[in-house]
Design a protein around this motif. Structure first.
Motif, PDB file in Angstrom:
ATOM      1  N   HIS A  31       4.269  23.230  -5.396  1.00 59.48           N
ATOM      2  CA  HIS A  31       5.183  24.348  -5.657  1.00 59.48           C
ATOM      3  C   HIS A  31       6.626  23.894  -5.879  1.00 59.48           C
ATOM      4  O   HIS A  31       7.433  24.628  -6.430  1.00 59.48           O
ATOM      5  CB  HIS A  31       5.105  25.378  -4.523  1.00 59.48           C
ATOM      6  N   LEU A  32       6.970  22.671  -5.462  1.00 57.83           N
ATOM      7  CA  LEU A  32       8.302  22.114  -5.687  1.00 57.83           C
ATOM      8  C   LEU A  32       8.348  21.225  -6.929  1.00 57.83           C
ATOM      9  O   LEU A  32       9.422  20.775  -7.321  1.00 57.83           O
ATOM     10  CB  LEU A  32       8.751  21.292  -4.471  1.00 57.83           C
ATOM     11  N   GLY A  33       7.173  20.929  -7.496  1.00 59.62           N
ATOM     12  CA  GLY A  33       7.121  20.010  -8.624  1.00 59.62           C
ATOM     13  C   GLY A  33       7.524  18.606  -8.200  1.00 59.62           C
ATOM     14  O   GLY A  33       8.213  17.894  -8.923  1.00 59.62           O
ATOM     15  N   LEU A  34       7.087  18.187  -7.031  1.00 57.48           N
ATOM     16  CA  LEU A  34       7.513  16.926  -6.429  1.00 57.48           C
ATOM     17  C   LEU A  34       6.325  16.050  -6.076  1.00 57.48           C
ATOM     18  O   LEU A  34       5.349  16.526  -5.483  1.00 57.48           O
ATOM     19  CB  LEU A  34       8.327  17.219  -5.161  1.00 57.48           C
ATOM     20  N   GLN A  35       6.432  14.775  -6.427  1.00 58.53           N
ATOM     21  CA  GLN A  35       5.459  13.781  -5.981  1.00 58.53           C
ATOM     22  C   GLN A  35       6.241  12.634  -5.366  1.00 58.53           C
ATOM     23  O   GLN A  35       7.163  12.095  -5.985  1.00 58.53           O
ATOM     24  CB  GLN A  35       4.614  13.251  -7.140  1.00 58.53           C
ATOM     25  N   LEU A  36       5.882  12.276  -4.137  1.00 58.86           N
ATOM     26  CA  LEU A  36       6.502  11.156  -3.440  1.00 58.86           C
ATOM     27  C   LEU A  36       5.465  10.070  -3.221  1.00 58.86           C
ATOM     28  O   LEU A  36       4.304  10.371  -2.930  1.00 58.86           O
ATOM     29  CB  LEU A  36       7.046  11.609  -2.084  1.00 58.86           C
ATOM     30  N   TRP A  37       5.876   8.807  -3.354  1.00 60.63           N
ATOM     31  CA  TRP A  37       5.012   7.686  -2.992  1.00 60.63           C
ATOM     32  C   TRP A  37       5.623   7.057  -1.756  1.00 60.63           C
ATOM     33  O   TRP A  37       6.813   6.739  -1.718  1.00 60.63           O
ATOM     34  CB  TRP A  37       4.900   6.684  -4.141  1.00 60.63           C
ATOM     35  N   VAL A  38       4.795   6.925  -0.724  1.00 61.46           N
ATOM     36  CA  VAL A  38       5.236   6.514   0.596  1.00 61.46           C
ATOM     37  C   VAL A  38       4.586   5.183   0.964  1.00 61.46           C
ATOM     38  O   VAL A  38       3.378   4.997   0.782  1.00 61.46           O
ATOM     39  CB  VAL A  38       4.868   7.605   1.629  1.00 61.46           C
ATOM     40  N   SER A  39       5.413   4.267   1.477  1.00 63.60           N
ATOM     41  CA  SER A  39       4.933   2.966   1.944  1.00 63.60           C
ATOM     42  C   SER A  39       5.464   2.733   3.354  1.00 63.60           C
ATOM     43  O   SER A  39       6.674   2.875   3.584  1.00 63.60           O
ATOM     44  CB  SER A  39       5.436   1.865   1.002  1.00 63.60           C
ATOM     45  N   ASN A  40       4.592   2.401   4.279  1.00 69.22           N
ATOM     46  CA  ASN A  40       4.988   2.166   5.674  1.00 69.22           C
ATOM     47  C   ASN A  40       5.815   3.327   6.232  1.00 69.22           C
ATOM     48  O   ASN A  40       6.829   3.117   6.892  1.00 69.22           O
ATOM     49  CB  ASN A  40       5.759   0.847   5.804  1.00 69.22           C
ATOM     50  N   ALA A  78      10.259   8.917  -5.916  1.00 69.58           N
ATOM     51  CA  ALA A  78      10.112  10.366  -6.019  1.00 69.58           C
ATOM     52  C   ALA A  78      10.069  10.744  -7.487  1.00 69.58           C
ATOM     53  O   ALA A  78      10.812  10.185  -8.296  1.00 69.58           O
ATOM     54  CB  ALA A  78      11.275  11.068  -5.317  1.00 69.58           C
ATOM     55  N   SER A  79       9.199  11.679  -7.820  1.00 72.70           N
ATOM     56  CA  SER A  79       9.068  12.179  -9.197  1.00 72.70           C
ATOM     57  C   SER A  79       9.169  13.686  -9.223  1.00 72.70           C
ATOM     58  O   SER A  79       8.599  14.359  -8.369  1.00 72.70           O
ATOM     59  CB  SER A  79       7.723  11.764  -9.800  1.00 72.70           C
ATOM     60  N   ILE A  80       9.876  14.177 -10.227  1.00 71.47           N
ATOM     61  CA  ILE A  80       9.947  15.601 -10.461  1.00 71.47           C
ATOM     62  C   ILE A  80       9.085  15.911 -11.675  1.00 71.47           C
ATOM     63  O   ILE A  80       9.116  15.200 -12.677  1.00 71.47           O
ATOM     64  CB  ILE A  80      11.404  16.071 -10.689  1.00 71.47           C
ATOM     65  N   MET A  81       8.284  16.943 -11.549  1.00 70.28           N
ATOM     66  CA  MET A  81       7.497  17.458 -12.665  1.00 70.28           C
ATOM     67  C   MET A  81       7.397  18.954 -12.448  1.00 70.28           C
ATOM     68  O   MET A  81       7.604  19.430 -11.330  1.00 70.28           O
ATOM     69  CB  MET A  81       6.124  16.801 -12.744  1.00 70.28           C
ATOM     70  N   ASN A  82       7.138  19.710 -13.460  1.00 76.80           N
ATOM     71  CA  ASN A  82       7.157  21.151 -13.299  1.00 76.80           C
ATOM     72  C   ASN A  82       5.878  21.641 -12.635  1.00 76.80           C
ATOM     73  O   ASN A  82       4.860  21.842 -13.283  1.00 76.80           O
ATOM     74  CB  ASN A  82       7.369  21.866 -14.626  1.00 76.80           C
ATOM     75  N   ILE A 117       0.862  -1.176   0.000  1.00 76.94           N
ATOM     76  CA  ILE A 117       0.000   0.000   0.000  1.00 76.94           C
ATOM     77  C   ILE A 117       0.904   1.234   0.000  1.00 76.94           C
ATOM     78  O   ILE A 117       1.806   1.347   0.846  1.00 76.94           O
ATOM     79  CB  ILE A 117      -0.924   0.022   1.226  1.00 76.94           C
ATOM     80  N   GLN A 118       0.676   2.122  -0.982  1.00 82.37           N
ATOM     81  CA  GLN A 118       1.465   3.344  -1.075  1.00 82.37           C
ATOM     82  C   GLN A 118       0.532   4.553  -1.143  1.00 82.37           C
ATOM     83  O   GLN A 118      -0.568   4.465  -1.676  1.00 82.37           O
ATOM     84  CB  GLN A 118       2.376   3.331  -2.304  1.00 82.37           C
ATOM     85  N   THR A 119       1.013   5.664  -0.609  1.00 82.28           N
ATOM     86  CA  THR A 119       0.241   6.895  -0.560  1.00 82.28           C
ATOM     87  C   THR A 119       1.041   8.004  -1.232  1.00 82.28           C
ATOM     88  O   THR A 119       2.220   8.197  -0.917  1.00 82.28           O
ATOM     89  CB  THR A 119      -0.040   7.290   0.898  1.00 82.28           C
ATOM     90  N   PRO A 120       0.401   8.761  -2.148  1.00 85.07           N
ATOM     91  CA  PRO A 120       1.120   9.871  -2.787  1.00 85.07           C
ATOM     92  C   PRO A 120       1.121  11.128  -1.915  1.00 85.07           C
ATOM     93  O   PRO A 120       0.101  11.484  -1.332  1.00 85.07           O
ATOM     94  CB  PRO A 120       0.330  10.104  -4.073  1.00 85.07           C
ATOM     95  N   PHE A 121       2.270  11.753  -1.833  1.00 82.55           N
ATOM     96  CA  PHE A 121       2.441  13.045  -1.164  1.00 82.55           C
ATOM     97  C   PHE A 121       2.815  14.034  -2.258  1.00 82.55           C
ATOM     98  O   PHE A 121       3.834  13.856  -2.941  1.00 82.55           O
ATOM     99  CB  PHE A 121       3.578  12.996  -0.143  1.00 82.55           C
TER     100      PHE A 121
END
Length: 142
Positions: free
Chosen positions: A118-127, A133-137, A110-114
């Motif tokens: 404003h940073l262009g950042l998406q993190l997927w977190v598990s436990n 980690a993803s960078i996007m504009n 199970i993963q949760t997106p954070f």
């Protein structure tokens, strides 16, 4: 090719810059087509994988729109991948813009997106640990 995968918010991961044309990286990084990106959704995105490292580049109309890492995502001399959720606000200097709905993957994880828009950042977190980690504009988001 050895590279330090340092993240610059809304700009780059290592030598790869958002908005650049993918053609300038295909030979330099020996990119492989990422055919595993079939999630059942129709998309015009094309994916590439960097050999010998779990880093993927996603392209729309030949332009790099995001980069995802499952191994190394260096910021302020620390690797965000493997970092605990408790450490994130300290290193990033802010709380997430949004915490998304958790997803159950085929492997039972199970993963949760954070999202940090404003940073262009998406993190997927598990436990409570950052798995990717993803960078996007984020500056393009409004």
């Amino acid at each position: 090719m050895s590279c330090i995968w340092e993240w610059v918010p809304n700009f780059s991961l290592g030598i790869i810059k958002l908005g650049d044309q993918i053609a300038s990286y295909i030979d330099t990084l020996h990119l492989l087509d990422d055919d595993d990106e079939d999630d059942g959704h129709a998309t015009d995105l094309v994916g590439y994988k960097i050999p010998n490292v779990e880093i993927y580049i996603y392209v729309d109309n030949e332009s790099i729109i995001s980069i995802t890492s499952y191994e190394e995502f260096i910021y302020k001399d620390k690797n965000i991948i493997g970092m605990s959720v408790n450490q994130l606000s300290e290193i990033l200097g802010c709380e997430p813009s949004e915490i998304g709905t958790s997803v159950l993957f085929d492997n039972g994880e199970i993963q949760t997106p954070f999202e940090y828009f404003h940073l262009g950042l998406q993190l997927w977190v598990s436990n409570e640990i950052v798995a990717s980690a993803s960078i996007m504009n984020g500056l393009l988001e409004s």
